[in-house]
Design a protein around this motif. Structure first.
Motif, PDB file in Angstrom:
ATOM      1  N   GLN A  98     -45.143  -0.965  34.901  1.00  0.00           N
ATOM      2  CA  GLN A  98     -44.911  -0.717  36.333  1.00  0.00           C
ATOM      3  C   GLN A  98     -43.901   0.412  36.482  1.00  0.00           C
ATOM      4  N   SER A  99     -44.343   1.613  36.133  1.00  0.00           N
ATOM      5  CA  SER A  99     -43.419   2.754  36.166  1.00  0.00           C
ATOM      6  C   SER A  99     -43.035   3.136  37.582  1.00  0.00           C
ATOM      7  N   GLY A 100     -43.751   2.581  38.581  1.00  0.00           N
ATOM      8  CA  GLY A 100     -43.371   2.828  39.976  1.00  0.00           C
ATOM      9  C   GLY A 100     -41.939   2.388  40.255  1.00  0.00           C
ATOM     10  N   VAL A 101     -41.457   1.405  39.484  1.00  0.00           N
ATOM     11  CA  VAL A 101     -40.063   0.971  39.639  1.00  0.00           C
ATOM     12  C   VAL A 101     -39.134   2.084  39.146  1.00  0.00           C
ATOM     13  N   GLY A 102     -39.364   2.528  37.923  1.00  0.00           N
ATOM     14  CA  GLY A 102     -38.526   3.580  37.334  1.00  0.00           C
ATOM     15  C   GLY A 102     -38.599   4.900  38.085  1.00  0.00           C
ATOM     16  N   ARG A 103     -39.742   5.124  38.742  1.00  0.00           N
ATOM     17  CA  ARG A 103     -39.919   6.358  39.516  1.00  0.00           C
ATOM     18  C   ARG A 103     -39.328   6.225  40.913  1.00  0.00           C
ATOM     19  N   GLY A 104     -38.868   5.000  41.265  1.00  0.00           N
ATOM     20  CA  GLY A 104     -38.250   4.798  42.572  1.00  0.00           C
ATOM     21  C   GLY A 104     -39.231   4.578  43.703  1.00  0.00           C
ATOM     22  N   TYR A 105     -40.511   4.271  43.377  1.00  0.00           N
ATOM     23  CA  TYR A 105     -41.503   4.068  44.444  1.00  0.00           C
ATOM     24  C   TYR A 105     -41.379   2.685  45.068  1.00  0.00           C
ATOM     25  N   PHE A 106     -40.994   1.694  44.277  1.00  0.00           N
ATOM     26  CA  PHE A 106     -40.798   0.328  44.783  1.00  0.00           C
ATOM     27  C   PHE A 106     -39.854  -0.393  43.839  1.00  0.00           C
ATOM     28  N   SER A 107     -39.368  -1.561  44.306  1.00  0.00           N
ATOM     29  CA  SER A 107     -38.342  -2.270  43.529  1.00  0.00           C
ATOM     30  C   SER A 107     -38.967  -3.286  42.575  1.00  0.00           C
ATOM     31  N   LEU A 108     -38.164  -3.714  41.620  1.00  0.00           N
ATOM     32  CA  LEU A 108     -38.621  -4.762  40.714  1.00  0.00           C
ATOM     33  C   LEU A 108     -38.861  -6.060  41.486  1.00  0.00           C
TER      34      LEU A 108
END
Ligand code: MG
Ligand code: ZN
Length: 175
Positions: free
Chosen positions: A56-66
């Motif tokens: 879930q790289s969207g977390v690391g990319r700042g798109y959404f939270s864990l």
């Protein structure tokens, strides 16, 4: 406490049990494939523990939270319960972006290996299955078997067993 070991199926999430919505960030956008529930049910009937292993790289990319990822996973577990199925035995999440050079992003096998150790999963008879080569590769790196599912995986190089649907994969497993 016994020494009994267990076999497991480690499943990719996006593009494998639910449609890949490209950075899924809302429970409203969870959409199962038509065969997902029957496939999971058959795997459970055949005695496998089920885990999700998801990048879930969207977390690391700042798109959404864990937290959002956990919320989506709770919703999926509740959907399983509402269909009379047990919840997943574990959710392995890599929340990192590729440039963070973590040790848990697939195809790295860490998330699988951690579950195998914790829950005494036996390698023989266990699988990692997903719609991308990195999923099958992740299985091999964990010294279990790897398979590809879904037609979207057809465009990729395939040195791995391929099944058109997750249900066909489940049907191919020994009892
Ligand atoms: Mg996928
Ligand atoms: Zn990671």
């Amino acid at each position: 406490m016994t020494n009994k070991t267990t076999k497991a199926i480690f499943l990719d999430r996006d593009g494998t049990i639910i449609w890949d919505k490209n950075y899924l960030a809302s429970t409203n956008d969870i959409e199962y494939y038509p065969d997902t529930l029957s496939a999971l049910k058959l795997m459970i009937q055949k005695g496998y523990k089920l885990y999700i292993i998801t990048n879930q790289s969207g977390v690391g990319r700042g798109y959404f939270s864990l937290d959002t990822v956990h919320e989506i996973h709770r919703a999926i577990d509740l959907d399983l319960l509402s269909h009379g199925l047990p919840v997943f035995s574990g959710w392995g999440i890599c929340p990192h972006a590729p440039d963070q050079n973590c040790d848990c992003r697939k195809p790295a096998p860490k998330l699988i290996l951690d579950f195998m150790q914790k829950d005494k999963i036996e390698a023989r008879g266990s699988w990692m299955v997903g719609d991308k080569v990195i999923d099958a590769e992740c299985g091999l790196k964990a010294a279990i078997q790897g398979a590809l599912v879904r037609e979207t995986s057809l465009s990729q190089n395939k040195d791995y067993p391929f099944f058109k649907t997750l249900l066909e994969f489940a049907q191919s497993l020994p009892e």
